[in-house]
Structures are given as structure tokens and as C-alpha cells.
Design a protein around this motif. Structure first.
Motif, mmCIF file in Angstrom:
data_model
loop_
_atom_site.group_PDB
_atom_site.id
_atom_site.type_symbol
_atom_site.label_atom_id
_atom_site.label_comp_id
_atom_site.label_asym_id
_atom_site.label_seq_id
_atom_site.Cartn_x
_atom_site.Cartn_y
_atom_site.Cartn_z
ATOM 1 N N SER A 262 0.852 -1.198 0.000
ATOM 2 C CA SER A 262 0.000 0.000 0.000
ATOM 3 C C SER A 262 0.882 1.240 0.000
ATOM 4 O O SER A 262 2.012 1.207 0.502
ATOM 5 C CB SER A 262 -0.895 0.012 1.236
ATOM 6 O OG SER A 262 -1.518 1.290 1.374
ATOM 7 N N GLY A 263 0.350 2.339 -0.554
ATOM 8 C CA GLY A 263 1.091 3.600 -0.558
ATOM 9 C C GLY A 263 0.736 4.475 0.624
ATOM 10 O O GLY A 263 1.264 5.580 0.772
ATOM 11 N N SER A 264 -0.162 4.007 1.473
ATOM 12 C CA SER A 264 -0.603 4.808 2.617
ATOM 13 C C SER A 264 0.047 4.304 3.900
ATOM 14 O O SER A 264 -0.108 3.132 4.269
ATOM 15 C CB SER A 264 -2.130 4.723 2.738
ATOM 16 O OG SER A 264 -2.527 4.888 4.085
ATOM 17 N N SER A 265 0.734 5.200 4.590
ATOM 18 C CA SER A 265 1.397 4.781 5.841
ATOM 19 C C SER A 265 0.398 4.302 6.887
ATOM 20 O O SER A 265 0.716 3.433 7.705
ATOM 21 C CB SER A 265 2.239 5.928 6.411
ATOM 22 O OG SER A 265 3.345 6.158 5.569
ATOM 23 N N THR A 266 -0.813 4.871 6.867
ATOM 24 C CA THR A 266 -1.836 4.429 7.830
ATOM 25 C C THR A 266 -2.207 2.980 7.563
ATOM 26 O O THR A 266 -2.298 2.161 8.488
ATOM 27 C CB THR A 266 -3.127 5.279 7.676
ATOM 28 O OG1 THR A 266 -2.764 6.587 7.279
ATOM 29 C CG2 THR A 266 -3.951 5.271 8.908
ATOM 30 N N VAL A 267 -2.419 2.654 6.285
ATOM 31 C CA VAL A 267 -2.771 1.274 5.947
ATOM 32 C C VAL A 267 -1.587 0.349 6.248
ATOM 33 O O VAL A 267 -1.764 -0.738 6.813
ATOM 34 C CB VAL A 267 -3.208 1.159 4.465
ATOM 35 C CG1 VAL A 267 -3.409 -0.296 4.066
ATOM 36 C CG2 VAL A 267 -4.481 1.961 4.219
ATOM 37 N N LEU A 268 -0.372 0.807 5.918
ATOM 38 C CA LEU A 268 0.820 -0.020 6.182
ATOM 39 C C LEU A 268 0.917 -0.362 7.665
ATOM 40 O O LEU A 268 1.271 -1.475 8.031
ATOM 41 C CB LEU A 268 2.089 0.711 5.732
ATOM 42 C CG LEU A 268 2.274 0.798 4.215
ATOM 43 C CD1 LEU A 268 3.460 1.703 3.875
ATOM 44 C CD2 LEU A 268 2.475 -0.584 3.611
ATOM 45 N N ASP A 299 4.200 -5.866 -5.224
ATOM 46 C CA ASP A 299 2.862 -6.433 -5.004
ATOM 47 C C ASP A 299 2.014 -5.379 -4.300
ATOM 48 O O ASP A 299 2.517 -4.672 -3.420
ATOM 49 C CB ASP A 299 2.915 -7.647 -4.053
ATOM 50 C CG ASP A 299 3.674 -8.832 -4.616
ATOM 51 O OD1 ASP A 299 3.888 -8.892 -5.832
ATOM 52 O OD2 ASP A 299 4.052 -9.712 -3.810
ATOM 53 N N ILE A 300 0.746 -5.321 -4.682
ATOM 54 C CA ILE A 300 -0.181 -4.361 -4.063
ATOM 55 C C ILE A 300 -1.446 -5.107 -3.636
ATOM 56 O O ILE A 300 -1.942 -5.955 -4.385
ATOM 57 C CB ILE A 300 -0.626 -3.285 -5.084
ATOM 58 C CG1 ILE A 300 0.571 -2.534 -5.671
ATOM 59 C CG2 ILE A 300 -1.674 -2.355 -4.489
ATOM 60 C CD1 ILE A 300 1.050 -1.338 -4.912
ATOM 61 N N ILE A 301 -1.950 -4.775 -2.466
ATOM 62 C CA ILE A 301 -3.266 -5.267 -2.049
ATOM 63 C C ILE A 301 -4.216 -4.074 -2.009
ATOM 64 O O ILE A 301 -3.896 -3.063 -1.369
ATOM 65 C CB ILE A 301 -3.214 -5.911 -0.649
ATOM 66 C CG1 ILE A 301 -2.321 -7.163 -0.673
ATOM 67 C CG2 ILE A 301 -4.610 -6.261 -0.156
ATOM 68 C CD1 ILE A 301 -2.115 -7.800 0.697
ATOM 69 N N VAL A 302 -5.348 -4.162 -2.689
ATOM 70 C CA VAL A 302 -6.353 -3.093 -2.562
ATOM 71 C C VAL A 302 -7.500 -3.588 -1.698
ATOM 72 O O VAL A 302 -7.785 -4.787 -1.628
ATOM 73 C CB VAL A 302 -6.909 -2.617 -3.931
ATOM 74 C CG1 VAL A 302 -5.825 -1.996 -4.790
ATOM 75 C CG2 VAL A 302 -7.610 -3.750 -4.664
ATOM 76 N N GLY A 303 -8.135 -2.634 -1.022
ATOM 77 C CA GLY A 303 -9.325 -2.965 -0.235
ATOM 78 C C GLY A 303 -9.021 -3.639 1.088
ATOM 79 O O GLY A 303 -9.860 -4.379 1.623
ATOM 80 N N PHE A 304 -7.840 -3.379 1.639
ATOM 81 C CA PHE A 304 -7.565 -3.863 3.007
ATOM 82 C C PHE A 304 -8.565 -3.188 3.945
ATOM 83 O O PHE A 304 -8.960 -2.039 3.709
ATOM 84 C CB PHE A 304 -6.123 -3.509 3.385
ATOM 85 C CG PHE A 304 -5.682 -4.114 4.686
ATOM 86 C CD1 PHE A 304 -5.417 -5.473 4.770
ATOM 87 C CD2 PHE A 304 -5.558 -3.337 5.832
ATOM 88 C CE1 PHE A 304 -5.028 -6.058 5.976
ATOM 89 C CE2 PHE A 304 -5.171 -3.912 7.045
ATOM 90 C CZ PHE A 304 -4.903 -5.265 7.119
ATOM 91 N N PRO A 305 -9.018 -3.887 5.020
ATOM 92 C CA PRO A 305 -10.024 -3.287 5.895
ATOM 93 C C PRO A 305 -9.661 -1.855 6.295
ATOM 94 O O PRO A 305 -8.531 -1.599 6.709
ATOM 95 C CB PRO A 305 -10.030 -4.212 7.114
ATOM 96 C CG PRO A 305 -9.573 -5.529 6.579
ATOM 97 C CD PRO A 305 -8.644 -5.230 5.433
ATOM 98 N N SER A 329 -1.172 -7.257 -8.513
ATOM 99 C CA SER A 329 -2.119 -6.596 -7.623
ATOM 100 C C SER A 329 -3.276 -7.525 -7.295
ATOM 101 O O SER A 329 -3.689 -8.332 -8.126
ATOM 102 C CB SER A 329 -2.624 -5.309 -8.268
ATOM 103 O OG SER A 329 -3.042 -5.562 -9.594
ATOM 104 N N PHE A 330 -3.754 -7.402 -6.063
ATOM 105 C CA PHE A 330 -4.756 -8.338 -5.560
ATOM 106 C C PHE A 330 -5.816 -7.592 -4.758
ATOM 107 O O PHE A 330 -5.516 -6.598 -4.111
ATOM 108 C CB PHE A 330 -4.098 -9.355 -4.611
ATOM 109 C CG PHE A 330 -2.842 -9.961 -5.160
ATOM 110 C CD1 PHE A 330 -2.906 -10.990 -6.087
ATOM 111 C CD2 PHE A 330 -1.593 -9.488 -4.769
ATOM 112 C CE1 PHE A 330 -1.746 -11.552 -6.606
ATOM 113 C CE2 PHE A 330 -0.428 -10.046 -5.282
ATOM 114 C CZ PHE A 330 -0.513 -11.079 -6.198
#
Ligand code: 5AD
Ligand code: SF4
Length: 445
Positions: A262-268, A299-305, A329-330
Motif C-alpha cells: 500500500s502507498g498509505s502509511s496508515t494502511v501499512l 505487489d499491491i493489495i487493494v481494499g484492506f479493511p 495486484s490483488f
């Protein structure tokens, strides 16, 4: 002679595990066959990284259920085996063997138990400090060979089953890795791919105490080896010395796969990835400032909670900032026993799909641009095969891109020398988002 069939799902670690399992079985007097119908022993080496991968094996097991009466033995290996354990016998009662990758050392014994009439045997212990090493590996590709350097994973990414399915991290000694590299080179292989869930947390358990960069340098010195690759790396443990090693020795391929997720530190942070976007970008800057241009993939995951639209936009902006050469991407998939199961705010399936296809579209344009920059460039290409439909040779560059090409002196196999397995300079003449085409340079052949 006892006949076995094996089908492999999942990552390169699984593909290579299967090569080792096949070698072990051949050594035990089994013969490999091409279809489950011909086999007495049917094995599935399974993946559980996402729900879809897991469903595939149960589907396969259903398909062949009726065959069981005819004396076939079914075995489930790999990540689904480890994750589901004994429950597999309930879901698919015709299965006799369930064995996770951390127990492959015991596979020979388990098979003997089955031959002796045991109806159900399992290898499910994760308490091991051993890796599965065997000199019997039966490799699939005649030019590129996998070598496992580390098994298991000690991280705890919130979405991931791997720490549960492959057990704790354990490294092989550098001596046994180098010995395998020498054997591989003697057998005529020219490319080595070092494998592990997290290769850069490699730590030699022998007195040498080498880290990954040290091992990488030593493997690259193996006489006869022309290319060395490695996968997969975790950004937290990725040190600059790895880039220095690549800069020093052209045998080390100029490609790094560095999953960001993810590119977002919050999500990371919620993913428990142990780095921020800025820390990740520092590693990318090392690669960008290397002397040799390094291809970067991720690798990228989209839609993590909990991933908001804004978080998602940060992933898109990261793609622009890094300009990856390729990515996997997943959509986030909920997995059993993972920390993320407990998180609120699951993203609806349609929204995940929207984010995924938009991201892929976004990346396609980046790849088109990146690949166009290669027009006119000459890349050393390893010849992997020939495509009769297009009349082109299939090659792979050090950057790990497919470069299909024509060769004026060898328009097709059978004309003159066999090109497959050779390294040729090829000039890129056409670029698409996913592939390159070119012409072999004749003078330097
Ligand atoms: N859902 C979706 N993708 C996942 N991956 C790992 N676990 C999951 C999951 N639960 C992806 C990650 C990893 C790659 C091998 O698979 O991006 O890097
Ligand atoms: Fe799938 Fe992960 Fe197991 Fe590889 S290690 S087979 S990706 S679950």
C-alpha cells in the motif's frame, strides 16, 4: 513401479518444493506420470494465500472423488495442508496424506506408512529448525535453477497466512547453498534464483554468520553462473549493501521485487508491515541512484479493511512516484487465523474490484511509458524458447522482462545452432505495456 502425479499451485517456493518432492519420490522408486488417471498416488501441492487459491484444491479433490474406489491414494501438501490439517479428512474423506512444507523431511517415511496400509497420515508439526534440503531435486527448467536459502517467515503481516503455513524462519548454511550452486553450475545451468519468503532476512546459521548481501556476492562468483536473481524481499530488511552488491557484479540481475502492499502509511501500519511510505521510498531511491538502472516490481493489495478512498489514492500516487516496471495486484482476501480478520470496516467486494481495475489501468500507462524508454536499447537476452505462432524467439532480459525477437541467421529452431539457453544481445524495436520485441544483433553473436 508405483506411479505418481503431482499438480502445483501457488508461488515459486511451492514450485521448487514440488521439484524437491518429485526428486524424493523418484529416488524412492516412483515414476512420474502426466495425468491423475494414470497415477496410483495423486498429490496436490497447494496454496492458501487467497481464498480462490484454496478453493481450487477442494475442487480438484471433488473432481477425482469417484476414482478413489479404484485404489488411488490422494495427498494434500503445502499451505492448505498446513492450514486445514486434519479437517481435510472431513472435507475430503478420500484423502490419505496431509503434509505441510515444514514436514517434507518426513515425507519419505509418511509414504512408507501409506504403502504399509495406513489409511491416514499427517505431517503437520511446525516446530522445526530444519530446511528441506535434498540432493535429489528434479528441476523443471534446464537453464534456470531455484535454490532455497531461507524457509518460513517471522513477520506477522495482518493479512497473511504464510507465518502459519510455512512456520518460523530458518536459513540454510552458506556452505550448503554454495555447494548446491556449484552442483547446479556443473550440471550446465547458467541462472540461479535464490528463494525465500523473505530472502533478505537471511542469516547464515554457521560460524560464518553471513548476511544476505554477503551470500549474494558469493553465489555470484560461482564459475559458469551468468545470472543470479532473488525473491522475495521485505522492505524492512532491505539494506543498501544489496544494491551495492548488484552494482559491483553484473552477474547479479538488475531487478528487485520489493512488495509495498500500500502507498498509505496508515494502511501499512494496520497491515503491520513495519515501515512507512517514506522508509520504503528511501529504498527505492537507493535503486534509482544505482549505477546500473534497476528494474523495480512490487505487489499491491487493494481494499484492506479500513482503506479509504484517500488511502487508495496514495497507492496510485506511489505508483506514479516509483514508476514500477511491473506489478502484481490483488483484492484483499480474508484468511483464517490472520490478525486482519478482527478488523472492522471490510471493503465491499464491488468496491475492491473497482479499485483493482482502476489501479491496473493506471499501471498499464506507466508500463507503456517505461517500456517505450527501452526502444533502441540493446539488452542481453537469455533465449528461453521459440513461439511458432509468432515466429519469434522468446527471451528474458536481466531486468526480468520478456523480450521476443527475430534472428536473421536463425529464423526458427533447426536452422543452425540451437539458440535455446544462449545469451544474445537483442535491440528493442517495439514496446507494449507488457512485453518488448526486438531483433538479435548478429555481429556480437
Ligand atoms: N489477500 C490478498 N492478497 C494477499 N497477499 C498475501 N496475502 C493476501 C491476502 N490475504 C499478496 C501480497 C503478497 C503476495 C504474495 O500476495 O501482495 O505480497
Ligand atoms: Fe501460497 Fe504463500 Fe504458501 Fe506460497 S507460501 S504457496 S504464496 S500461501
Amino acid at each position: 513401479m508405483k506411479k505418481f502425479y503431482i499438480e502445483t499451485f501457488g508461488c515459486q517456493m511451492n514450485v521448487h518444493d514440488s521439484e524437491k518432492v518429485i526428486g524424493t519420490l523418484l529416488n524412492q522408486g516412483y515414476e512420474q506420470v502426466e495425468t491423475p488417471e494414470q497415477a496410483e498416488l495423486v498429490l496436490y501441492n497447494t496454496c492458501s494465500i487467497r481464498d480462490k487459491a484454496e478453493q481450487k484444491v477442494f475442487h480438484r479433490l471433488q473432481q477425482f472423488k469417484r476414482e478413489h474406489g479404484k485404489g488411488k491414494v490422494f495427498g494434500v501438501l503445502g499451505c492448505v495442508a498446513q492450514q486445514e490439517g486434519d479437517r481435510i479428512f472431513e472435507r475430503a474423506p478420500h484423502v490419505s496424506l496431509v503434509c505441510g512444507s515444514a514436514s517434507y523431511n518426513k515425507l519419505s517415511d509418511l509414504l512408507v506408512q501409506i504403502e504399509n496400509g495406513d489409511r491416514r497420515v499427517t505431517g503437520l508439526s511446525l516446530e522445526t529448525d530444519e530446511t528441506f534440503d535434498t540432493p535429489m531435486t528434479r528441476r523443471d527448467n534446464p537453464h534456470r535453477a531455484y535454490i532455497t536459502i531461507i524457509e518460513g517467515c517471522d513477520k506477522s503481516c495482518a493479512y497473511c497466512v504464510v507465518p502459519m503455513t510455512r512456520g518460523p524462519e530458518r536459513s540454510r548454511t552458506s556452505e550448503s547453498v554454495l555447494e548446491e550452486a556449484r552442483r547446479i553450475a556443473d550440471a550446465g545451468y547458467t541462472e540461479i534464483q535464490l528463494l525465500g519468503q523473505n530472502v533478505n532476512s537471511y542469516r547464515d546459521p554457521s560460524d560464518r554468520g553471513w548476511d544476505f548481501a554477503r551470500l549474494l556476492r558469493a553465489v555470484a562468483e560461482t564459475p559458469g553462473i551468468r545470472r543470479v536473481r532473488f525473491t522475495t524481499s521485505h522492505p524492512r530488511d532491505f539494506v543498501k549493501d544489496i544494491i551495492d552488491a548488484i552494482d559491483e557484479n553484473p552477474v547479479l540481475c538488475n531487478h528487485v521485487h520489493l512488495p509495498v502492499q500500500s502507498g498509505s502509511s496508515t494502511v501499512l501500519q494496520r497491515m503491520q508491515r513495519l515501515y512507512t511510505r517514506d522508509q520504503y521510498m528511501r529504498r527505492i531511491e537507493w535503486m534509482k541512484s544505482a549505477k546500473r538502472a534497476i528494474a523495480i516490481t512490487t505487489d499491491i493489495i487493494v481494499g484492506f479493511p479500513g482503506e479509504t478512498e484517500e488511502d487508495y489514492r496514495e497507492t496510485l500516487s506511489l505508483l506514479d512516484e516509483v514508476e514500477y516496471d511491473s506489478l502484481f495486484s490483488f483484492k484483499y482476501s480474508r484468511r483464517p487465523n490472520t490478525p486482519a480478520l478482527a478488523l472492522d470496516d471490510q471493503i465491499p467486494e464491488e468496491e475492491k474490484s473497482r479499485r483493482l481495475s482502476l489501479l491496473q489501468e493506471h499501471q498499464r500507462a506507466i508500463q507503456m511509458r517505461r517500456n517505450s524508454e527501452l526502444l533502441g536499447v540493446t539488452e542481453e537476452t537469455m533465449v528461453e524458447g521459440f513461439n511458432r505462432a509468432t515466429g519469434q524467439w522468446i527471451g528474458r532480459t536481466s531486468r526480468n522482462q520478456t523480450l521476443n525477437f527475430t534472428h536473421a541467421w536463425h529464423p526458427e529452431p533447426g536452422t543452425g545452432d540451437n539458440l535455446i539457453g544462449r545469451y544474445l544481445p537483442v535491440r528493442v524495436t517495439r514496446a507494449g505495456p507488457n512485453s518488448l520485441a526486438g531483433e538479435a544483433l548478429l555481429s556480437a553473436n
